[in-house]
Design a protein around this motif. Structure first.
Motif, mmCIF file in Angstrom:
data_model
loop_
_atom_site.group_PDB
_atom_site.id
_atom_site.type_symbol
_atom_site.label_atom_id
_atom_site.label_comp_id
_atom_site.label_asym_id
_atom_site.label_seq_id
_atom_site.Cartn_x
_atom_site.Cartn_y
_atom_site.Cartn_z
ATOM 1 N N ILE A 1 7.896 43.802 -5.128
ATOM 2 C CA ILE A 1 6.739 43.426 -4.040
ATOM 3 C C ILE A 1 6.793 44.738 -3.107
ATOM 4 O O ILE A 1 5.979 44.611 -1.978
ATOM 5 C CB ILE A 1 7.252 42.316 -3.328
ATOM 6 C CG1 ILE A 1 8.700 42.259 -2.484
ATOM 7 C CG2 ILE A 1 7.269 40.982 -4.396
ATOM 8 C CD1 ILE A 1 8.761 41.019 -1.664
ATOM 9 N N GLY A 2 7.356 45.447 -3.329
ATOM 10 C CA GLY A 2 7.550 46.639 -2.369
ATOM 11 C C GLY A 2 6.458 47.752 -2.363
ATOM 12 O O GLY A 2 6.522 48.851 -1.994
ATOM 13 N N GLY A 3 5.310 47.496 -3.096
ATOM 14 C CA GLY A 3 4.077 48.596 -2.765
ATOM 15 C C GLY A 3 3.592 48.759 -1.509
ATOM 16 O O GLY A 3 4.019 47.710 -0.758
ATOM 17 N N GLY A 4 2.641 49.538 -1.490
ATOM 18 C CA GLY A 4 1.859 49.563 -0.224
ATOM 19 C C GLY A 4 2.681 50.715 0.837
ATOM 20 O O GLY A 4 3.720 51.203 0.368
ATOM 21 N N GLY A 5 2.048 50.926 1.806
ATOM 22 C CA GLY A 5 2.673 52.038 2.740
ATOM 23 C C GLY A 5 2.723 53.490 2.047
ATOM 24 O O GLY A 5 3.871 53.866 2.243
ATOM 25 N N GLY A 6 2.153 53.625 0.992
ATOM 26 C CA GLY A 6 2.390 55.052 0.513
ATOM 27 C C GLY A 6 2.990 54.813 -0.802
ATOM 28 O O GLY A 6 2.758 55.679 -1.754
ATOM 29 N N ASN A 7 3.609 53.348 -1.243
ATOM 30 C CA ASN A 7 4.173 53.389 -2.566
ATOM 31 C C ASN A 7 2.894 52.880 -3.434
ATOM 32 O O ASN A 7 2.617 51.768 -3.180
ATOM 33 C CB ASN A 7 5.290 52.489 -2.078
ATOM 34 C CG ASN A 7 5.966 51.776 -3.494
ATOM 35 O OD1 ASN A 7 5.512 52.179 -4.574
ATOM 36 N ND2 ASN A 7 6.880 51.134 -3.293
ATOM 37 N N THR A 8 2.864 53.522 -4.413
ATOM 38 C CA THR A 8 1.436 53.080 -5.461
ATOM 39 C C THR A 8 2.004 52.629 -6.582
ATOM 40 O O THR A 8 1.405 52.588 -7.747
ATOM 41 C CB THR A 8 0.603 54.159 -5.351
ATOM 42 O OG1 THR A 8 1.234 55.317 -5.769
ATOM 43 C CG2 THR A 8 -0.112 54.452 -3.901
ATOM 44 N N ASP B 1 0.860 41.115 -1.657
ATOM 45 C CA ASP B 1 -0.494 40.590 -2.091
ATOM 46 C C ASP B 1 -0.719 40.355 -3.506
ATOM 47 O O ASP B 1 -1.007 39.416 -3.967
ATOM 48 C CB ASP B 1 -1.724 41.016 -1.338
ATOM 49 C CG ASP B 1 -1.783 40.917 0.301
ATOM 50 O OD1 ASP B 1 -1.224 39.829 0.525
ATOM 51 O OD2 ASP B 1 -2.086 42.037 1.005
ATOM 52 N N ASP B 2 -0.676 41.729 -4.307
ATOM 53 C CA ASP B 2 -0.521 41.668 -5.737
ATOM 54 C C ASP B 2 0.422 40.661 -6.287
ATOM 55 O O ASP B 2 0.190 40.030 -7.223
ATOM 56 C CB ASP B 2 -0.261 42.793 -6.185
ATOM 57 C CG ASP B 2 -1.507 44.024 -5.732
ATOM 58 O OD1 ASP B 2 -2.816 43.593 -5.558
ATOM 59 O OD2 ASP B 2 -1.088 45.185 -5.965
ATOM 60 N N ALA B 3 1.637 40.894 -5.674
ATOM 61 C CA ALA B 3 2.776 39.912 -6.143
ATOM 62 C C ALA B 3 2.500 38.364 -6.310
ATOM 63 O O ALA B 3 2.866 37.697 -6.975
ATOM 64 C CB ALA B 3 4.003 40.252 -5.881
#
Length: 262
Positions: free
Chosen positions: A190-197, A203-205
């Protein structure tokens, strides 16, 4: 079934005499560079599942295999055939320059499955996204591909023991073909977003949970230590838990060494 989470995507799944190590990688915090799954757990491992070749997922897999004699299952993209021998990329090698032999190695392609000592493991499609890591004022960018080590061999796995199943998605972006997999337990990043792509964000999770329809959800690969940062791939797990439970699903937040009994 007992599930222990060792941060990142490292898990130990125990049921009876079966002990499955998922992604036995390396802690990447410079102040604690050590195995995510403790060494005293290695000899009892019966199966090793590797979702891809990044250090936090694959770094210790050969050592755990040597200590335990466990079956090793990975995606076919993490291997190559040379002189009729199947080799896996060296966990601690540089790029794609070195490959090693592992006993009891079983690479799988999407949709393939294998039964090993009462455990059925099925390969499920996953896609590791491009990385963008800030480093000393610069941003290191790499896009997974056939000639790149990043995300090499990316594969999710559905692991079935008796009447219970565990689906681990590895470091994946959202895939619509996961719909209806319905495992007992879903482990997802769940750690995507904020530059992590390179993985799903919260939201995706949540969309993935709706598609997959598990009984229990365990989020992972977020708020992890990385290099000199104590918290990287930041995510709001409290919000994730609330929204998963609003879907009528159970959700467990497991800190380092946290245990869920299923």
């Amino acid at each position: 079934m007992k599930i222990t989470h060792y941060t990142y995507n490292a898990f130990l799944v125990e049921e009876g005499n079966t002990r499955i190590a998922i992604d036995p990688g390396q802690n990447l915090w410079i102040f604690a560079l050590r195995s995510l799954i403790p060494k005293d757990k290695w000899p009892g491992v019966t199966h090793i599942v590797i979702t891809h070749g990044d250090p936090d997922h694959h770094w210790q897999s050969d050592r755990v295999a040597a200590a335990s004699g466990a079956y090793v299952v990975c995606g076919i993209g993490l291997t190559k055939t040379e002189n009729s021998e199947t080799l896996v990329v060296d966990p601690r090698g540089r790029g794609l320059t070195s490959w090693i032999h592992l006993r009891n190695l079983h690479p799988l392609d999407v949709g393939e499955s294998i039964e090993l000592a009462g455990v059925t493991i099925e390969a499920v499609r996953s896609v590791h996204g491009p990385i963008a890591v800030p480093l000393l004022g610069f941003t290191l960018r790499q896009k997974p591909g056939p000639d790149e080590r990043v995300g090499l061999g990316s594969m999710a796995f559905k692991i079935t023991i008796g009447n219970k199943s565990v689906l681990n998605l590895g470091d994946s972006l959202l895939m619509t073909e996961w719909e209806g997999l319905r495992p007992t337990v879903l482990m997802l990043p769940i750690g995507g977003g904020g530059g992590n792509t390179w993985t799903m964000d919260v939201d995706d999770a949540i969309q993935a949970v709706e598609l997959i329809d598990p009984q229990l959800v365990i989020p992972c690969h977020y708020n992890v230590p990385f290099l000199w940062k104590k918290k990287f791939a930041v995510a709001d797990d409290a919000r994730f838990k609330r929204e998963v439970e609003a879907l009528g699903k159970k959700c467990r937040i497991l800190g380092p060494g946290g245990v869920a009994n299923v």
